[in-house]
Design a protein around this motif. Structure first.
Motif, PDB file in Angstrom:
ATOM      1  N   ARG A 152       0.857  -1.186   0.000  1.00 39.49           N
ATOM      2  CA  ARG A 152       0.000   0.000   0.000  1.00 39.49           C
ATOM      3  C   ARG A 152       0.888   1.229   0.000  1.00 39.49           C
ATOM      4  O   ARG A 152       1.789   1.363   0.843  1.00 39.49           O
ATOM      5  N   ILE A 153       0.638   2.115  -0.950  1.00 39.43           N
ATOM      6  CA  ILE A 153       1.415   3.347  -1.087  1.00 39.43           C
ATOM      7  C   ILE A 153       0.436   4.524  -1.004  1.00 39.43           C
ATOM      8  O   ILE A 153      -0.331   4.752  -1.948  1.00 39.43           O
ATOM      9  N   PRO A 154       0.401   5.258   0.091  1.00 37.58           N
ATOM     10  CA  PRO A 154      -0.547   6.367   0.224  1.00 37.58           C
ATOM     11  C   PRO A 154      -0.426   7.357  -0.931  1.00 37.58           C
ATOM     12  O   PRO A 154       0.673   7.796  -1.279  1.00 37.58           O
ATOM     13  N   GLY A 155      -1.559   7.659  -1.546  1.00 34.02           N
ATOM     14  CA  GLY A 155      -1.599   8.649  -2.613  1.00 34.02           C
ATOM     15  C   GLY A 155      -1.158   8.157  -3.974  1.00 34.02           C
ATOM     16  O   GLY A 155      -1.192   8.922  -4.946  1.00 34.02           O
ATOM     17  N   ALA A 156      -0.758   6.896  -4.087  1.00 33.30           N
ATOM     18  CA  ALA A 156      -0.275   6.399  -5.378  1.00 33.30           C
ATOM     19  C   ALA A 156      -1.440   6.076  -6.311  1.00 33.30           C
ATOM     20  O   ALA A 156      -2.557   5.793  -5.878  1.00 33.30           O
ATOM     21  N   HIS A 157      -1.167   6.120  -7.606  1.00 26.87           N
ATOM     22  CA  HIS A 157      -2.132   5.704  -8.619  1.00 26.87           C
ATOM     23  C   HIS A 157      -2.539   4.254  -8.337  1.00 26.87           C
ATOM     24  O   HIS A 157      -1.713   3.444  -7.906  1.00 26.87           O
ATOM     25  N   PRO A 158      -3.815   3.888  -8.575  1.00 33.70           N
ATOM     26  CA  PRO A 158      -4.241   2.519  -8.262  1.00 33.70           C
ATOM     27  C   PRO A 158      -3.532   1.435  -9.059  1.00 33.70           C
ATOM     28  O   PRO A 158      -3.485   0.279  -8.617  1.00 33.70           O
ATOM     29  N   ASN A 159      -2.999   1.768 -10.227  1.00 35.14           N
ATOM     30  CA  ASN A 159      -2.259   0.768 -11.012  1.00 35.14           C
ATOM     31  C   ASN A 159      -0.764   1.015 -10.852  1.00 35.14           C
ATOM     32  O   ASN A 159      -0.098   1.499 -11.760  1.00 35.14           O
ATOM     33  N   THR A 160      -0.247   0.694  -9.687  1.00 32.61           N
ATOM     34  CA  THR A 160       1.157   0.995  -9.388  1.00 32.61           C
ATOM     35  C   THR A 160       1.917  -0.274  -9.026  1.00 32.61           C
ATOM     36  O   THR A 160       1.399  -1.141  -8.321  1.00 32.61           O
ATOM     37  N   ALA A 161       3.137  -0.350  -9.508  1.00 26.24           N
ATOM     38  CA  ALA A 161       4.043  -1.441  -9.157  1.00 26.24           C
ATOM     39  C   ALA A 161       5.364  -0.860  -8.696  1.00 26.24           C
ATOM     40  O   ALA A 161       5.808   0.185  -9.181  1.00 26.24           O
ATOM     41  N   VAL A 162       5.989  -1.548  -7.752  1.00 25.85           N
ATOM     42  CA  VAL A 162       7.344  -1.219  -7.310  1.00 25.85           C
ATOM     43  C   VAL A 162       8.215  -2.439  -7.600  1.00 25.85           C
ATOM     44  O   VAL A 162       7.937  -3.538  -7.126  1.00 25.85           O
ATOM     45  N   ILE A 163       9.236  -2.242  -8.409  1.00 27.40           N
ATOM     46  CA  ILE A 163      10.125  -3.334  -8.792  1.00 27.40           C
ATOM     47  C   ILE A 163      11.511  -3.072  -8.243  1.00 27.40           C
ATOM     48  O   ILE A 163      12.095  -2.000  -8.473  1.00 27.40           O
ATOM     49  N   HIS A 164      12.029  -4.036  -7.505  1.00 30.63           N
ATOM     50  CA  HIS A 164      13.421  -4.006  -7.040  1.00 30.63           C
ATOM     51  C   HIS A 164      14.116  -5.177  -7.707  1.00 30.63           C
ATOM     52  O   HIS A 164      13.801  -6.334  -7.419  1.00 30.63           O
ATOM     53  N   ALA A 165      15.039  -4.877  -8.613  1.00 26.77           N
ATOM     54  CA  ALA A 165      15.678  -5.930  -9.404  1.00 26.77           C
ATOM     55  C   ALA A 165      17.188  -5.901  -9.227  1.00 26.77           C
ATOM     56  O   ALA A 165      17.787  -4.836  -9.024  1.00 26.77           O
ATOM     57  N   GLU A 166      17.780  -7.081  -9.327  1.00 30.86           N
ATOM     58  CA  GLU A 166      19.234  -7.228  -9.268  1.00 30.86           C
ATOM     59  C   GLU A 166      19.711  -7.900 -10.544  1.00 30.86           C
ATOM     60  O   GLU A 166      19.112  -8.882 -11.004  1.00 30.86           O
ATOM     61  N   GLY A 167      20.764  -7.357 -11.137  1.00 31.70           N
ATOM     62  CA  GLY A 167      21.290  -7.904 -12.378  1.00 31.70           C
ATOM     63  C   GLY A 167      22.413  -8.898 -12.150  1.00 31.70           C
ATOM     64  O   GLY A 167      22.961  -9.012 -11.049  1.00 31.70           O
ATOM     65  N   GLU A 168      22.783  -9.591 -13.207  1.00 28.89           N
ATOM     66  CA  GLU A 168      23.834 -10.600 -13.111  1.00 28.89           C
ATOM     67  C   GLU A 168      25.183  -9.987 -12.774  1.00 28.89           C
ATOM     68  O   GLU A 168      26.089 -10.695 -12.300  1.00 28.89           O
ATOM     69  N   ASP A 169      25.337  -8.673 -12.997  1.00 35.17           N
ATOM     70  CA  ASP A 169      26.593  -8.009 -12.660  1.00 35.17           C
ATOM     71  C   ASP A 169      26.588  -7.423 -11.250  1.00 35.17           C
ATOM     72  O   ASP A 169      27.535  -6.743 -10.846  1.00 35.17           O
ATOM     73  N   GLY A 170      25.503  -7.668 -10.495  1.00 32.14           N
ATOM     74  CA  GLY A 170      25.421  -7.184  -9.123  1.00 32.14           C
ATOM     75  C   GLY A 170      24.757  -5.833  -8.961  1.00 32.14           C
ATOM     76  O   GLY A 170      24.459  -5.418  -7.833  1.00 32.14           O
ATOM     77  N   ARG A 171      24.527  -5.131 -10.054  1.00 27.14           N
ATOM     78  CA  ARG A 171      23.852  -3.840  -9.959  1.00 27.14           C
ATOM     79  C   ARG A 171      22.391  -4.042  -9.583  1.00 27.14           C
ATOM     80  O   ARG A 171      21.792  -5.083  -9.889  1.00 27.14           O
TER      81      ARG A 171
END
Length: 210
Positions: free
Chosen positions: A85-104
């Protein structure tokens, strides 16, 4: 586009694709938070599969989107979903936390506005508010006199025209962010020269959609 929904499917693919672009390498881990309607109805609309498809580099018209979980397994992408739940966010919202093969790593918050359009709301801890429809430079820099002028001068010297410019800063003299949408692509060589400017801390680039 591959349906059933332009907002819950096509827009979600674009959000995942932008996350992969900003990551800059093949993702191997991803944590995806779904807010609002994305959380409530996303499974039925294929939002979860669409977000993973985008992370895998698929576009909204890729016929493999419904099988993206299987493709992720084949390509070594581990992922988890959670409702948030993100207060005030648009109803169609995603938060993505991704890690790459190089560690970034990269963390973005983005919303799907309908018709396949999206708004990138945050990258890391920075508010950005850009659509990704034009080539976009996101520059984190020290807040000091002449920084904006130097960046715009260097782009002008390369015949890159600025369509929109947004400026944010934490406090006077602290860290600041420039978000520049341009009419022309920003070549890697230009971005590398910008990175050499004293006071520029980080540059992220979102290329124009094809």
């Amino acid at each position: 586009m591959v349906g059933p929904s332009s907002s819950h499917t096509a827009g979600a693919v674009r959000i995942g694709y932008v996350a992969r672009t900003l990551l800059g390498s093949r993702p191997v881990k991803a944590s995806v938070g779904l807010h609002g309607s994305f959380a409530a109805t996303g499974t039925g609309h294929g939002t979860d599969r669409a977000l993973i498809a985008g992370l895998l580099g698929m576009r909204p018209d890729d016929m493999r989107i419904p099988e993206s979980f299987q493709v992720a397994e084949e390509e070594g992408l581990d992922f988890v979903f959670e409702e948030i739940r993100i207060p005030g966010a648009h109803p169609n919202t995603a938060v993505i936390h991704a890690e790459g093969e190089d560690g970034r790593t990269v963390r973005i918050q983005a919303s799907s506005l309908g018709g396949g359009r999206i708004m990138i709301d945050r990258i890391g801890d920075t508010d950005v508010h850009c659509t990704g429809e034009k080539p976009s430079l996101i520059i984190r820099n020290q807040d000091s006199p002449g920084m904006v002028a130097e960046v715009t001068r260097m782009l002008a010297a390369e015949n890159v025209n600025i369509a929109t410019l947004q400026l944010y800063r934490e406090r006077r003299g602290g860290n600041a962010v420039m978000i520049l949408e341009t009419d022309q692509p920003v070549e890697d060589a230009i971005a590398q020269r910008l990175r050499q400017v004293e006071g520029i801390l980080e540059i992220r680039y979102i290329p124009q959609e094809r």
